[in-house]
Write a protein that holds these residues in place. Structure first.
Motif, short mmCIF file in Angstrom:
data_model
loop_
_atom_site.label_atom_id
_atom_site.label_comp_id
_atom_site.label_asym_id
_atom_site.label_seq_id
_atom_site.Cartn_x
_atom_site.Cartn_y
_atom_site.Cartn_z
N VAL A 5 0.85 -1.30 0.21
CA VAL A 5 0.07 -0.13 -0.05
C VAL A 5 0.75 1.28 0.02
O VAL A 5 1.74 1.34 1.08
CB VAL A 5 -1.05 0.03 1.37
CG1 VAL A 5 -1.81 1.10 1.27
CG2 VAL A 5 -1.85 -1.47 1.48
N TYR A 7 0.76 4.90 0.44
CA TYR A 7 -0.13 5.99 0.97
C TYR A 7 0.56 7.44 0.84
O TYR A 7 1.62 7.53 0.94
CB TYR A 7 -0.26 5.77 2.40
CG TYR A 7 -1.14 6.76 3.22
CD1 TYR A 7 -2.32 7.06 2.80
CD2 TYR A 7 -0.36 7.78 4.02
CE1 TYR A 7 -3.23 7.96 3.52
CE2 TYR A 7 -1.05 8.68 4.53
CZ TYR A 7 -2.61 8.93 4.48
OH TYR A 7 -3.17 9.72 5.04
N ASN A 16 -8.05 10.38 3.69
CA ASN A 16 -7.22 9.54 2.98
C ASN A 16 -6.74 8.45 4.03
O ASN A 16 -6.53 7.39 3.71
CB ASN A 16 -6.23 10.18 2.38
CG ASN A 16 -6.62 10.91 1.04
OD1 ASN A 16 -6.42 10.15 -0.11
ND2 ASN A 16 -7.22 11.86 0.94
N TYR A 17 -6.27 8.73 5.31
CA TYR A 17 -5.93 8.08 6.13
C TYR A 17 -7.01 7.07 6.61
O TYR A 17 -6.54 5.85 7.02
CB TYR A 17 -5.13 8.82 7.43
CG TYR A 17 -4.32 8.20 8.48
CD1 TYR A 17 -3.11 7.63 8.00
CD2 TYR A 17 -4.95 7.63 9.59
CE1 TYR A 17 -2.29 6.79 8.63
CE2 TYR A 17 -4.19 6.79 10.24
CZ TYR A 17 -2.65 6.45 9.87
OH TYR A 17 -1.93 5.53 10.95
N LEU A 20 -6.91 4.18 4.20
CA LEU A 20 -5.84 3.50 4.43
C LEU A 20 -6.12 2.41 5.37
O LEU A 20 -5.93 1.43 5.37
CB LEU A 20 -4.58 4.44 4.62
CG LEU A 20 -3.38 3.57 5.33
CD1 LEU A 20 -2.97 2.59 4.23
CD2 LEU A 20 -2.01 4.58 5.83
N GLN A 21 -6.76 2.85 6.52
CA GLN A 21 -6.94 1.93 7.59
C GLN A 21 -8.09 1.16 7.37
O GLN A 21 -8.06 -0.26 7.61
CB GLN A 21 -7.55 2.81 8.85
CG GLN A 21 -6.63 3.90 9.29
CD GLN A 21 -5.27 3.33 9.63
OE1 GLN A 21 -5.07 2.18 10.35
NE2 GLN A 21 -4.36 3.73 9.03
N VAL A 38 3.32 -1.15 4.14
CA VAL A 38 2.57 0.16 4.06
C VAL A 38 3.75 0.97 3.57
O VAL A 38 4.98 1.21 4.53
CB VAL A 38 1.96 0.69 5.09
CG1 VAL A 38 1.25 2.25 4.81
CG2 VAL A 38 0.54 -0.23 5.31
N ASP A 40 4.39 4.91 3.35
CA ASP A 40 3.89 6.09 3.92
C ASP A 40 4.98 7.24 3.08
O ASP A 40 5.78 7.48 3.92
CB ASP A 40 3.53 6.30 5.24
CG ASP A 40 2.83 7.72 5.52
OD1 ASP A 40 3.12 8.58 4.66
OD2 ASP A 40 2.46 7.90 6.54
N VAL A 83 -3.15 5.05 -2.29
CA VAL A 83 -4.16 5.71 -1.66
C VAL A 83 -3.71 7.20 -1.67
O VAL A 83 -2.65 7.64 -1.12
CB VAL A 83 -4.29 5.23 -0.04
CG1 VAL A 83 -5.51 6.10 0.58
CG2 VAL A 83 -4.79 3.79 -0.30
#
Length: 194
Positions: A5, A7, A16-17, A20-21, A38, A40, A83
């Motif tokens: 993922v 992000y 957006n977060y 992600l969750q 992930v 980020d 994302v």
């Protein structure tokens, strides 16, 4: 299935977060998903700026040791999930810089002298989850689907990724944006994705 993922939003209090969750929650409940990583980009401090000169050439980017970790992530992944918000009709510059650096010739594709190069990331799938302030159909009606053309045709199909799914969520700054329903949709998709 290994899921990476990516992000791309500077605020962990953002919708957006929250998306992600839900990607993570659904994926963790999916028996098909073996492992999740992930990336980020903001938290990582990823440098999206391309710098070339006499000693650093674009054609050598696929062997840049500073990017080795990210190349390994992309090779490891069976599914790549992006994302991000839509700003000015396109993904953030941070994500575009990641794309510029990572989807390089010699790693993501190679020229064979024909009309279209050979994609080297075949067999993977991608999911793009994007949010925007304007209406959901704004990119289609006003921008001729520029965002989807960029992500699907100019990038993912070009490097061999044919299975691409989009979730474009509009009106995300409106109190009537149906956020809970959209978040649930993402959760359900990743809970059952194959």
């Amino acid at each position: 299935m290994n899921t990476l993922v990516i992000y791309t939003h500077p605020n962990h209090q953002s919708l957006n977060y929250a998306f992600l969750q839900e990607v993570l929650r659904g994926s963790r409940e999916n028996a098909q998903v073996a492992e999740i990583q992930v990336l980020d980009l903001y938290e990582e401090g990823f440098d999206p700026v391309l710098v070339f000169g006499e000693h650093k050439r674009r054609r050598d980017m696929h062997t840049d040791p500073a990017l080795a970790k990210y190349r390994e992530q992309l090779l490891w992944a069976d599914q790549i999930v992006f994302v991000y918000p839509i700003w000015w009709g396109r993904p953030p510059a941070m994500l575009l810089g990641y794309i510029d650096k990572m989807f390089a010739s010699g790693f993501a594709y190679q020229d064979k002298g024909g009309l279209v190069p050979e994609g080297l990331l075949k067999g993977k799938s991608a999911v793009c989850i994007s949010t925007m302030q304007g209406p959901t159909h704004y990119p289609l009606l006003w921008l001729h689907n520029a965002h989807k053309v960029l992500m699907r045709k100019a990038l993912l199909n070009y490097v061999g990724i044919r299975r691409v799914k989009f979730f474009e969520f509009g009106n995300m700054e409106s109190k009537r944006g149906k956020h809970a329903r959209k978040l649930e949709r993402i959760y359900q998709f990743f809970k059952t994705a194959r």
